[in-house]
Design a protein around this motif. Sequence first.
Motif, PDB file in Angstrom:
ATOM      1  N   ARG A 282       0.828  -1.196   0.000  1.00 40.89           N
ATOM      2  CA  ARG A 282       0.000   0.000   0.000  1.00 40.89           C
ATOM      3  C   ARG A 282       0.868   1.254   0.000  1.00 40.89           C
ATOM      4  O   ARG A 282       0.607   2.206  -0.752  1.00 40.89           O
TER       5      ARG A 282
ATOM      6  N   LEU B 165       2.298   1.875  -3.420  1.00 47.99           N
ATOM      7  CA  LEU B 165       1.327   2.429  -4.373  1.00 47.99           C
ATOM      8  C   LEU B 165       1.053   3.908  -4.107  1.00 47.99           C
ATOM      9  O   LEU B 165       0.934   4.701  -5.038  1.00 47.99           O
ATOM     10  N   VAL B 166       0.937   4.281  -2.832  1.00 49.59           N
ATOM     11  CA  VAL B 166       0.714   5.696  -2.505  1.00 49.59           C
ATOM     12  C   VAL B 166       1.907   6.536  -2.951  1.00 49.59           C
ATOM     13  O   VAL B 166       1.748   7.615  -3.545  1.00 49.59           O
TER      14      VAL B 166
ATOM     15  N   LEU C 124      -2.714   1.906 -13.261  1.00 49.30           N
ATOM     16  CA  LEU C 124      -2.696   1.505 -11.859  1.00 49.30           C
ATOM     17  C   LEU C 124      -3.391   0.157 -11.693  1.00 49.30           C
ATOM     18  O   LEU C 124      -2.920  -0.717 -10.953  1.00 49.30           O
TER      19      LEU C 124
ATOM     20  N   SER D 106      -1.246  -3.293 -10.264  1.00 45.39           N
ATOM     21  CA  SER D 106      -1.836  -3.881  -9.058  1.00 45.39           C
ATOM     22  C   SER D 106      -2.725  -5.100  -9.276  1.00 45.39           C
ATOM     23  O   SER D 106      -2.620  -6.064  -8.529  1.00 45.39           O
TER      24      SER D 106
ATOM     25  N   CYS E 194     -11.763   5.363 -10.686  1.00 48.98           N
ATOM     26  CA  CYS E 194     -10.399   5.441 -10.139  1.00 48.98           C
ATOM     27  C   CYS E 194      -9.727   6.737 -10.585  1.00 48.98           C
ATOM     28  O   CYS E 194      -9.106   7.439  -9.781  1.00 48.98           O
TER      29      CYS E 194
ATOM     30  N   GLU F 203      -6.062   7.718  -2.002  1.00 52.85           N
ATOM     31  CA  GLU F 203      -5.643   6.753  -0.980  1.00 52.85           C
ATOM     32  C   GLU F 203      -6.766   5.775  -0.662  1.00 52.85           C
ATOM     33  O   GLU F 203      -6.497   4.596  -0.362  1.00 52.85           O
TER      34      GLU F 203
ATOM     35  N   ILE G 167      -6.596   3.147  -3.316  1.00 49.32           N
ATOM     36  CA  ILE G 167      -5.480   2.227  -3.086  1.00 49.32           C
ATOM     37  C   ILE G 167      -5.808   1.254  -1.959  1.00 49.32           C
ATOM     38  O   ILE G 167      -5.474   0.068  -2.027  1.00 49.32           O
TER      39      ILE G 167
ATOM     40  N   CYS H 141      -5.771  -2.814  -2.485  1.00 47.70           N
ATOM     41  CA  CYS H 141      -4.922  -3.711  -1.689  1.00 47.70           C
ATOM     42  C   CYS H 141      -5.724  -4.780  -0.966  1.00 47.70           C
ATOM     43  O   CYS H 141      -5.146  -5.774  -0.503  1.00 47.70           O
TER      44      CYS H 141
ATOM     45  N   THR I  44      -5.058  -8.568  -6.397  1.00 49.74           N
ATOM     46  CA  THR I  44      -3.825  -7.814  -6.173  1.00 49.74           C
ATOM     47  C   THR I  44      -2.757  -8.707  -5.560  1.00 49.74           C
ATOM     48  O   THR I  44      -1.593  -8.679  -5.975  1.00 49.74           O
TER      49      THR I  44
END
Length: 398
Positions: free
Chosen positions: A52, A55-56, A86, A91, A105, A163, A166, A170, A175
């Motif tokens: 996570r 990805l952020v 993304l 992911s 998204c 966020e 994401i 996750c 994923t």
Amino acid sequence: MYRMVNTLRPLEEKLALFWHGVFATGYTKLNQPKAILRQVDMFRRCGMGPFRTLLVEIAKDPAMIFWLDNKDNHKEAVNENFGRELLELFSMGVGNYTEQDVRQCSHAFTGWTMRNAPLHAARVSRDSVWPYGRLDWQFEYQAEDHDDGEKTFLGQTGRFDGEDIIDIICQQPATARFVARHLYTFFVADEVQVPSWSEVPPRDSQAIDQLAETFVQHNGEMRAVLRTLFNANFFKQAQFARVKSPTELVVGAVRMAGGHRFPDVSDVNLGLQAGFMGQQLLDPPSVEGWHTGNGWINTASLMTRINFASEQFADASLPGVQSIIEYVAAQDATASANRLVDVCLELMGPLSVSDVTRNELVEHAEEGLARTGAEVDTAAMTQELLQLIVSTREYQLA
């Protein structure tokens, strides 16, 4: 390249290379080396932490924001480039989301942009190719440009921002399996290329399940997933299941032969060598990254790979080569061709080779020993054999 050759933390560098291939970002479009180098530094910092966090960080990374056009993703004019990649390449993979999910998204990442922060406020911000010049890209969140409305993404509804998206990503089983398959491909065995994953099952579904289960149990903590991978039988038993990437080949040969202890023009040439073999670091050909496996090998690249590796062991003054020569002499390994081959293979890996390859190496060693007679030139014989070993099929594989 210099960092990979000289690091005392090789796994950290190898993971930085791994994530560089997953989150492929190229210099050709950015024309801004400092931004890409900062991205690689982020991979070093975050590469073994929670997925996570990674990805952020990549969503806030100025190089990625520029590379996938999120600077052009506005509340009133949504750009779907980053949102799509993304989900597709970073992911989850194709088949695990809808076009509506891509749009929602992308809306969540509006306002996630970048700004130019000049070193001196009096100077005017403008584009620059200077690696350490006035341009200093920074992440910036522009609340007034963010779509704060309700969104429905992967079956969940809310006023999501990036966020939140994401977090939802996750939590998806897809994923965990996607990351697991990437790790398997990089560390264990070559797979088909990522766009085919939705159609072609993994080589070892049980291995992917094992890695994915650890991913879920540890909330995406990459250190835990790597621990599972490196202790698994499928990893320990893997042999010659991957073609070394050009970077792995170059770094492995140079680390073994020694040298390149201080940044020099020759270090730049090392980076170019990997490019000649098909992998120009910091400049992958597309957002998909490099095509791996047999894609690394063709008639031109194979000759370049063999010649490069052989040349590294042509200089007996290099510390690694000198160390091997001294060890061979101390072990009296030239007493027989079989022993000389076995000692050199042990020092070069240990490297296992097929019976056919080993027989050819022994035959060459026997001819050399017969040619030199009582006055065996241990250094020359050892160097010859090392150059032959790095030219074998087995040395090209991992």
